[in-house]
Design a protein around this motif. Structure first.
Motif, PDB file in Angstrom:
ATOM      1  N   VAL A   1       0.919  -1.086   0.205  1.00 25.29           N
ATOM      2  CA  VAL A   1       0.014   0.512  -0.398  1.00 25.29           C
ATOM      3  C   VAL A   1       1.089   1.664  -0.275  1.00 25.29           C
ATOM      4  O   VAL A   1       0.380   2.091   0.261  1.00 25.29           O
ATOM      5  CB  VAL A   1      -1.438  -0.214   1.192  1.00 25.29           C
ATOM      6  N   TYR A   2       2.439   1.596   0.029  1.00 28.57           N
ATOM      7  CA  TYR A   2       3.149   2.131   0.506  1.00 28.57           C
ATOM      8  C   TYR A   2       3.575   2.959  -1.406  1.00 28.57           C
ATOM      9  O   TYR A   2       3.395   4.246  -0.822  1.00 28.57           O
ATOM     10  CB  TYR A   2       4.890   1.479   0.854  1.00 28.57           C
ATOM     11  N   GLU A   3       2.816   2.417  -2.138  1.00 24.68           N
ATOM     12  CA  GLU A   3       2.901   3.056  -3.330  1.00 24.68           C
ATOM     13  C   GLU A   3       1.901   3.647  -4.361  1.00 24.68           C
ATOM     14  O   GLU A   3       1.689   4.883  -3.938  1.00 24.68           O
ATOM     15  CB  GLU A   3       3.853   2.504  -4.533  1.00 24.68           C
ATOM     16  N   ARG A   4       0.740   3.226  -4.456  1.00 23.84           N
ATOM     17  CA  ARG A   4      -0.660   3.442  -4.919  1.00 23.84           C
ATOM     18  C   ARG A   4      -1.560   3.597  -4.453  1.00 23.84           C
ATOM     19  O   ARG A   4      -1.928   2.742  -3.055  1.00 23.84           O
ATOM     20  CB  ARG A   4      -0.843   2.360  -6.141  1.00 23.84           C
ATOM     21  N   PHE A   5      -1.813   5.468  -4.091  1.00 30.26           N
ATOM     22  CA  PHE A   5      -2.838   5.403  -2.848  1.00 30.26           C
ATOM     23  C   PHE A   5      -2.786   6.733  -3.221  1.00 30.26           C
ATOM     24  O   PHE A   5      -2.093   7.618  -3.833  1.00 30.26           O
ATOM     25  CB  PHE A   5      -2.620   5.464  -1.574  1.00 30.26           C
ATOM     26  N   ARG A   6      -4.495   7.100  -2.632  1.00 31.27           N
ATOM     27  CA  ARG A   6      -4.889   8.930  -2.745  1.00 31.27           C
ATOM     28  C   ARG A   6      -4.709   9.399  -2.123  1.00 31.27           C
ATOM     29  O   ARG A   6      -5.913   8.657  -0.649  1.00 31.27           O
ATOM     30  CB  ARG A   6      -6.333   8.507  -3.463  1.00 31.27           C
ATOM     31  N   GLU A   7      -4.942  10.728  -1.907  1.00 30.07           N
ATOM     32  CA  GLU A   7      -5.119  11.484  -0.362  1.00 30.07           C
ATOM     33  C   GLU A   7      -6.566  12.470  -0.188  1.00 30.07           C
ATOM     34  O   GLU A   7      -6.460  12.569  -1.456  1.00 30.07           O
ATOM     35  CB  GLU A   7      -3.703  12.271  -0.275  1.00 30.07           C
ATOM     36  N   VAL A   8      -7.636  12.065   0.148  1.00 30.57           N
ATOM     37  CA  VAL A   8      -8.692  13.063  -0.153  1.00 30.57           C
ATOM     38  C   VAL A   8      -8.554  13.036   1.775  1.00 30.57           C
ATOM     39  O   VAL A   8      -8.943  12.261   3.259  1.00 30.57           O
ATOM     40  CB  VAL A   8      -9.729  12.025  -0.033  1.00 30.57           C
ATOM     41  N   GLN A   9      -8.815  14.507   1.945  1.00 31.19           N
ATOM     42  CA  GLN A   9      -9.232  15.473   3.262  1.00 31.19           C
ATOM     43  C   GLN A   9      -7.787  15.135   4.194  1.00 31.19           C
ATOM     44  O   GLN A   9      -7.998  14.562   5.553  1.00 31.19           O
ATOM     45  CB  GLN A   9     -10.052  15.611   4.116  1.00 31.19           C
TER      46      GLN A   9
END
Lengths: 362, 122
Positions: free
Chosen positions: A257-265
């Motif tokens: 999970v360290y590479e592909r993620f999105r940040e929302v709020q």
């Protein structure tokens, strides 16, 4: 004196002849090795193959392997509306679709893995992934009602296969997503193809999904060295390992999970979803690497283990023969690594501060 | 008859030492770090890291990338939609790479050495 210098001369001659002999065996080594880089299945692909063939023959074989990947991408892609998977999705809840051998095989393996993992991996998770992708791209989080609706449309038990070429997803609006298994299946297919073409040693790297066979062929070495496959460090640049595994035969496949993620709020949402909860995984695991002779199952299980967490995964591993795993967790004081005891002796930490703990699951 | 001729044993010892040295030396190249830029499987640029200009620019059918090689290698500019390659940060060690998937471009650092890894699973 004369007799003795003759004997000296003879001794020196023999040693020199012996050395020349050893060197020339190294020179006439018939094994050739060819590597090829490319981009396929939305990722960076590298293949290395060795065989008692000419370099141009090996080039041609690797060209064929890249051709295989293109074919599979056309069949499995969910972005391509003309793929076989898109056809099954379009006909979901309505009718059977005719599919090719590869699609049949990858779906059959997916259903098996889903049963094994009790739904922690699910090939019909498409409704969930599509919902989150759409919402996160808009900078939003799906509402609870939308999530439960997507979970209702996720059920591998409603994906039926009819040998040798039929598939039917009996969920109206449901969607197959092979993201957690397609690359594993593709590396297995490429490995089988290389074997059939008399390649004796190979490394196949499909965007970090690594499969190896035959050990690493080295010039003039009768005994082959194992391949050295690193496991990515979660906090370091691509290519920097937290551990290194020596392996001659098998697949090393990581879900992280360290590479592909999105940040929302201010919160991170990963691309790996719990199919039963309909939400991105959110635990202390940074990555899970599965080591097995079956790359397809290894790919599916790496995703399932991210969802299940370390302890439940270790319990499940006790009943899956020939399968090992490496869990990288994030703790208060850095990263910790837990591996199954089957990897003891072949898995070594490569960062000084990292401690590898082995767990006996059998 | 002189049984132990020192010259003979010196020569034999030298030959032995040389043949022992050959084994670990074989196959090991220099220790210089090399930067390699690969587009779509084809090497577009390859040079020792010490010899490259501070800024490297690459234009391809999909777009533009600029790489800085001051204190490590990083992507400083790219017109790809995601910008993942810029966020990838700085790479410094052999085996590390930066990937710009939309432009089908890989930047990697390599070093000829016997103890390298063959691949990294991620």
């Amino acid at each position: 004196m004369k007799k003795s210098s003759l004997r000296h001369f003879f001794l020196i001659f023999c040693s020199l002849a012996g050395i020349v002999g050893i060197f020339s065996i190294r020179m006439i080594d018939p094994l050739k090795t060819v590597s090829r880089d490319g981009i396929s299945m939305d990722t960076v692909v590298r293949m290395t193959a060795s065989a008692a063939k000419t370099e141009s023959e090996l080039d041609e074989i690797l060209e064929g392997a890249f051709g295989l990947l293109e074919e599979m991408e056309k069949k499995f892609s969910t972005h391509d509306p003309n793929s076989e998977i898109s056809a099954v999705n379009a006909a979901s809840g309505a009718e059977w679709v005719k599919i090719s051998y590869d699609t049949y095989a990858v779906l059959a393996s997916s259903i098996n893995a889903a049963r094994l993992a009790d739904g922690a991996f699910d090939p019909t998770v498409g409704a969930v992934t599509l919902l989150w992708q759409k919402k996160l791209a808009e900078g939003k989080i799906p509402e609870d009602g939308e999530i439960s609706e997507a979970v209702r449309k996720t059920d591998f038990g409603k994906l039926s296969l009819s040998a040798p070429d039929g598939a039917f997803l009996d969920i109206s609006g449901g969607a197959i997503d092979l993201g957690g298994v397609a690359k594993g299946y593709a590396s297995a297919a490429v490995r089988d193809y290389l074997r059939k073409n008399d390649v004796t040693s190979a490394l196949i790297d499909l965007g970090g999904n690594v499969a190896v066979m035959g050990g690493r062929a080295e010039r003039g070495e009768a005994k082959r060295a194992p391949w050295r496959v690193g496991i990515q460090h979660p906090a370091k640049p691509r290519g920097a390992p937290i551990c290194v595994l020596e392996i001659s035969e098998g697949a090393v496949i990581t879900a992280g999970v360290y590479e592909r993620f999105r940040e929302v709020q201010g919160r991170r949402y990963t691309h790996i979803f719990d199919p039963r909860a309909g939400r991105p995984v959110d635990g202390e695991l940074e990555s899970v690497t599965v080591v097995s002779n079956d790359p397809t199952q290894a790919d599916a299980l790496s995703t399932a283990f991210m969802v299940m967490g370390r302890d439940a995964s270790l319990r499940l591993l006790s009943v899956i023969p020939g399968t090992d795993a490496v869990f990288v967790s994030r703790g208060a004081d850095g990263y910790s690594v837990t591996a199954t005891a089957g990897l003891e002796g072949t898995l070594k930490p490569s960062a000084d501060e990292v401690l590898v703990e082995f767990a006996d699951v059998r | 008859m002189k049984r132990y001729d020192p010259a003979l044993y010196a020569i034999l010892a030298l030959i032995f030492a040389l043949s022992c040295a050959y084994v670990p030396l074989a196959g090991r190249g220099g220790g210089e770090m090399t930067i390699e830029v690969v587009r779509d499987g084809k090497t577009e640029f390859r040079a020792p890291l010490g010899d490259v200009p501070e800024m490297l620019e690459f234009r391809g059918p999909e777009g533009y990338n600029a790489i800085s090689s001051v204190e490590g290698v990083r992507m400083v500019s790219a017109d790809c939609p995601g910008g993942d390659c810029i966020r990838a940060g700085t790479i410094k060690n052999a085996g590390e790479s930066i990937i710009c998937l939309p432009h089908r471009l890989t930047v990697k650092l390599t070093k000829e050495s016997a103890s390298e890894m063959d691949a990294v699973s991620y």
